[in-house]
Design an enzyme around this catalytic site. Structure first.
Site, PDB file in Angstrom:
ATOM      1  N   ARG A 190       0.832  -1.206   0.000  1.00 59.69           N
ATOM      2  CA  ARG A 190       0.000   0.000   0.000  1.00 59.69           C
ATOM      3  C   ARG A 190       0.874   1.268   0.000  1.00 59.69           C
ATOM      4  O   ARG A 190       1.032   1.915  -1.037  1.00 59.69           O
ATOM      5  CB  ARG A 190      -0.963  -0.036   1.208  1.00 59.69           C
ATOM      6  CG  ARG A 190      -2.084   0.983   1.157  1.00 59.69           C
ATOM      7  CD  ARG A 190      -1.698   2.380   1.543  1.00 59.69           C
ATOM      8  NE  ARG A 190      -1.154   2.491   2.891  1.00 59.69           N
ATOM      9  CZ  ARG A 190      -0.576   3.580   3.361  1.00 59.69           C
ATOM     10  NH1 ARG A 190      -0.427   4.653   2.592  1.00 59.69           N
ATOM     11  NH2 ARG A 190      -0.081   3.623   4.581  1.00 59.69           N
ATOM     12  N   ASP A 191       1.476   1.583   1.133  1.00 60.99           N
ATOM     13  CA  ASP A 191       2.305   2.801   1.202  1.00 60.99           C
ATOM     14  C   ASP A 191       3.447   2.689   0.188  1.00 60.99           C
ATOM     15  O   ASP A 191       3.814   3.654  -0.485  1.00 60.99           O
ATOM     16  CB  ASP A 191       2.875   2.951   2.623  1.00 60.99           C
ATOM     17  CG  ASP A 191       3.277   4.375   2.969  1.00 60.99           C
ATOM     18  OD1 ASP A 191       3.730   5.088   2.071  1.00 60.99           O
ATOM     19  OD2 ASP A 191       3.157   4.768   4.137  1.00 60.99           O
ATOM     20  N   HIS A 210       8.776   7.036   8.293  1.00 61.39           N
ATOM     21  CA  HIS A 210       9.376   7.165   6.961  1.00 61.39           C
ATOM     22  C   HIS A 210      10.855   7.484   7.168  1.00 61.39           C
ATOM     23  O   HIS A 210      11.229   8.179   8.111  1.00 61.39           O
ATOM     24  CB  HIS A 210       8.641   8.239   6.151  1.00 61.39           C
ATOM     25  CG  HIS A 210       7.345   7.714   5.610  1.00 61.39           C
ATOM     26  ND1 HIS A 210       7.243   7.137   4.367  1.00 61.39           N
ATOM     27  CD2 HIS A 210       6.120   7.619   6.167  1.00 61.39           C
ATOM     28  CE1 HIS A 210       5.998   6.724   4.168  1.00 61.39           C
ATOM     29  NE2 HIS A 210       5.289   7.002   5.253  1.00 61.39           N
ATOM     30  N   CYS A 216       4.146   9.290   0.681  1.00 57.02           N
ATOM     31  CA  CYS A 216       2.809   9.798   0.373  1.00 57.02           C
ATOM     32  C   CYS A 216       2.932  10.799  -0.769  1.00 57.02           C
ATOM     33  O   CYS A 216       3.749  11.721  -0.710  1.00 57.02           O
ATOM     34  CB  CYS A 216       2.225  10.472   1.608  1.00 57.02           C
ATOM     35  SG  CYS A 216       0.651  11.249   1.292  1.00 57.02           S
TER      36      CYS A 216
HETATM   37  P1  HMG Z   1     -12.490  14.906  -3.471  1.00 58.98           P
HETATM   38  O1  HMG Z   1     -12.189  15.270  -4.866  1.00 58.98           O
HETATM   39  O2  HMG Z   1     -12.707  15.991  -2.485  1.00 58.98           O
HETATM   40  O3  HMG Z   1     -13.672  13.838  -3.374  1.00 58.98           O
HETATM   41  O4  HMG Z   1     -11.294  13.972  -2.959  1.00 58.98           O
HETATM   42  P2  HMG Z   1     -15.198  13.914  -3.605  1.00 58.98           P
HETATM   43  O5  HMG Z   1     -15.867  13.337  -2.404  1.00 58.98           O
HETATM   44  O6  HMG Z   1     -15.607  15.296  -4.055  1.00 58.98           O
HETATM   45  O7  HMG Z   1     -15.339  12.924  -4.815  1.00 58.98           O
HETATM   46  C1  HMG Z   1     -14.661  13.159  -6.033  1.00 58.98           C
HETATM   47  C2  HMG Z   1     -14.582  11.872  -6.838  1.00 58.98           C
HETATM   48  O8  HMG Z   1     -13.821  10.882  -6.124  1.00 58.98           O
HETATM   49  C3  HMG Z   1     -15.946  11.251  -7.075  1.00 58.98           C
HETATM   50  O9  HMG Z   1     -15.878  10.568  -8.304  1.00 58.98           O
HETATM   51  C4  HMG Z   1     -16.043  10.237  -5.963  1.00 58.98           C
HETATM   52  O10 HMG Z   1     -16.932   9.181  -6.255  1.00 58.98           O
HETATM   53  C5  HMG Z   1     -14.622   9.727  -5.916  1.00 58.98           C
HETATM   54  P3  HMG Z   1     -16.363  11.262  -9.667  1.00 58.98           P
HETATM   55  O11 HMG Z   1     -17.806  11.574  -9.428  1.00 58.98           O
HETATM   56  O12 HMG Z   1     -15.520  12.501  -9.855  1.00 58.98           O
HETATM   57  O13 HMG Z   1     -16.086  10.202 -10.682  1.00 58.98           O
HETATM   58  N1  HMG Z   1     -14.260   9.136  -4.617  1.00 58.98           N
HETATM   59  C6  HMG Z   1     -13.694   7.940  -4.478  1.00 58.98           C
HETATM   60  N2  HMG Z   1     -13.330   6.999  -5.370  1.00 58.98           N
HETATM   61  C7  HMG Z   1     -12.775   5.868  -4.882  1.00 58.98           C
HETATM   62  N3  HMG Z   1     -12.556   5.639  -3.577  1.00 58.98           N
HETATM   63  C8  HMG Z   1     -12.913   6.560  -2.647  1.00 58.98           C
HETATM   64  C9  HMG Z   1     -13.505   7.754  -3.102  1.00 58.98           C
HETATM   65  N4  HMG Z   1     -13.977   8.839  -2.466  1.00 58.98           N
HETATM   66  C10 HMG Z   1     -14.438   9.680  -3.391  1.00 58.98           C
HETATM   67  N5  HMG Z   1     -12.686   6.297  -1.360  1.00 58.98           N
HETATM   68  C11 HMG Z   1     -10.655  12.081  -1.633  1.00 58.98           C
HETATM   69  C12 HMG Z   1     -11.345  13.440  -1.655  1.00 58.98           C
HETATM   70  C13 HMG Z   1     -10.494  11.720  -0.161  1.00 58.98           C
HETATM   71  C14 HMG Z   1     -11.515  11.064  -2.358  1.00 58.98           C
HETATM   72  C15 HMG Z   1      -9.268  12.211  -2.338  1.00 58.98           C
HETATM   73  O14 HMG Z   1      -8.612  13.304  -1.808  1.00 58.98           O
HETATM   74  C16 HMG Z   1      -8.403  10.990  -2.147  1.00 58.98           C
HETATM   75  O15 HMG Z   1      -8.704   9.918  -2.654  1.00 58.98           O
HETATM   76  N6  HMG Z   1      -7.291  11.119  -1.394  1.00 58.98           N
HETATM   77  C17 HMG Z   1      -6.413   9.987  -1.104  1.00 58.98           C
HETATM   78  C18 HMG Z   1      -5.008  10.453  -0.924  1.00 58.98           C
HETATM   79  C19 HMG Z   1      -4.117   9.274  -0.554  1.00 58.98           C
HETATM   80  O16 HMG Z   1      -4.406   8.124  -0.849  1.00 58.98           O
HETATM   81  N7  HMG Z   1      -2.985   9.559   0.100  1.00 58.98           N
HETATM   82  C20 HMG Z   1      -2.062   8.525   0.503  1.00 58.98           C
HETATM   83  C21 HMG Z   1      -2.568   7.694   1.639  1.00 58.98           C
HETATM   84  S1  HMG Z   1      -2.328   8.459   3.230  1.00 58.98           S
HETATM   85  C22 HMG Z   1      -0.676   8.100   3.595  1.00 58.98           C
HETATM   86  O17 HMG Z   1       0.045   7.588   2.766  1.00 58.98           O
HETATM   87  C23 HMG Z   1      -0.194   8.404   4.964  1.00 58.98           C
HETATM   88  C24 HMG Z   1       0.040   7.137   5.830  1.00 58.98           C
HETATM   89  O18 HMG Z   1       0.943   6.252   5.207  1.00 58.98           O
HETATM   90  C25 HMG Z   1       0.596   7.558   7.191  1.00 58.98           C
HETATM   91  C26 HMG Z   1       1.770   8.525   7.034  1.00 58.98           C
HETATM   92  O19 HMG Z   1       2.841   8.113   6.555  1.00 58.98           O
HETATM   93  O20 HMG Z   1       1.543   9.709   7.344  1.00 58.98           O
HETATM   94  C27 HMG Z   1      -1.273   6.390   6.081  1.00 58.98           C
HETATM   95 MG    MG Z   2       3.099   6.440   5.278  1.00 54.73          MG
END
Ligand code: HMG
Ligand code: MG
Length: 299
Positions: A16-17, A208, A239
């Site tokens: 994943r990450d 990280h 990320c």
């Molecule tokens: P948004 O544009 O504000 O979302 O993004 P929305 O609610 O307005 O929806 C926009 C579109 O996204 C729509 O589709 C939704 O259906 C779709 P459209 O109508 O345009 O075709 N949508 C989704 N599709 C699939 N799965 C979903 C989902 N939700 C909405 N769950 C949103 C907001 C949260 C969706 C977006 O910002 C996003 O996906 N962000 C993810 C970012 C990410 O994955 N970052 C990395 C993970 S976190 C990390 O790595 C940190 C961690 O490791 C710890 C650390 O190290 O700190 C955990």
């Molecule tokens: Mg991370």
């Protein structure tokens, strides 16, 4: 000498990450081969994938297929920020859900297009329902030490956000040094406070390794009583919305440290190297972890 835990659990976050930030398009079959090789190494807790918007993170667009096709083994976790992701994950058969929110507002705006408060408020009913349905819930707390946009985060802010998730009855907190700025002193201090304050919950450290302090931070956290660490085979990760951050501390290097301290994990270091061999040819960058490079020198 501090007393260290005798057993440690490593939660593998490579699939994943590790892969979310990868430039190359990696096929679902290659991801599954990496996951299955990690299972063969004895890894019993793993983040398989994330259910996030494919427009934001294209590399995770096959989350549904990954969950359906991965062999069931141990605690398999999927990450998602919202109810839509939870619904899709449950339909695919996921049982254990990780949600994520940063302490920093700016990071959350960049990562999930929500403020911290908006994200937490939206997750509260989702977590309540998951818990009522008997699911395992892990809360990942990003920017627990430092934010790439806002700078250093006060420990009280991180503890306050953790408390909100404790109040939602989550099973685990994974507390993250998102951009690899933590050092052993702040790691010991924060995890010592968290272990004292929340003695009845699983507390995991997620480092990280941007500044190569990951192993020293793990050693300091072990001294604070932490016995769970998120690690990534091959040191992959980062990320996409945390500029400059590199991969997670590498599973194989952490295993070497733990073995040298006589700490048991149940994971076979040589087989982790084989898992890295599965994924390495598909990546846009070489694997630079110490134990992986040493294993190649011996061959
Ligand atoms: P948004 O544009 O504000 O979302 O993004 P929305 O609610 O307005 O929806 C926009 C579109 O996204 C729509 O589709 C939704 O259906 C779709 P459209 O109508 O345009 O075709 N949508 C989704 N599709 C699939 N799965 C979903 C989902 N939700 C909405 N769950 C949103 C907001 C949260 C969706 C977006 O910002 C996003 O996906 N962000 C993810 C970012 C990410 O994955 N970052 C990395 C993970 S976190 C990390 O790595 C940190 C961690 O490791 C710890 C650390 O190290 O700190 C955990
Ligand atoms: Mg991370």
């Amino acid at each position: 000498m501090f007393s260290l835990p005798k057993n440690v659990t490593l939660i593998e976050v490579g699939p994943r990450d590790g892969l979310q930030n990868e430039k190359n398009n990696i096929s679902t079959d290659s991801k599954l081969a990496y996951i299955h090789a990690l299972q063969k190494a004895g890894i019993k807790e793993m983040e398989l994938t994330s259910f996030v918007s494919p427009k934001w993170v294209p590399q995770m667009a096959d989350a549904d297929e990954i969950v359906r096709k991965a062999k069931k083994y141990g605690r398999q976790i999927v990450l998602t920020p919202n109810d839509k992701g939870v619904q899709t994950a449950l339909q695919a058969g996921a049982q254990n859900i990780a949600v994520f929110v940063g302490v920093s507002n700016t990071f959350n705006q960049k990562n999930i297009n929500r403020t911290t408060e908006e994200a937490v408020n939206a997750l509260r009913p989702v977590i309540k329902r998951l818990k009522q349905q008997g699911h395992f819930v892990r809360a990942c707390i990003s920017t627990a030490f430092h934010c790439p946009y806002e700078g250093w985060i006060k420990p009280e802010q991180t503890i306050a956000l953790c408390q909100q998730f404790i109040d939602m009855d989550v099973d685990e907190l994974s507390v993250a040094d998102t951009d690899g700025m933590a050092n052993p002193v702040v790691s010991y201090s924060l995890f010592n406070s968290l272990k004292e304050r929340f003695p009845h919950i699983l507390i995991t450290a997620h480092f990280h390794d941007t500044r190569k302090l990951g192993l020293t931070n793990i050693y300091a956290s072990l001294q604070a009583g932490v016995d769970r660490f998120d690690t990534s085979a091959g040191g992959l990760g980062g990320c996409p919305f945390a500029p400059g951050a590199t991969g997670n501390v590498a599973t194989e290097d952490v295993l070497y440290l733990l073995e040298s301290l006589d700490i048991h994990t149940g994971i076979d270091l040589q087989k982790v190297i084989l898992a890295v061999d599965e994924v390495a040819p598909h990546l846009s960058r070489p694997i630079t972890t110490a134990m992986y490079q040493l294993s190649k020198r011996k061959e």
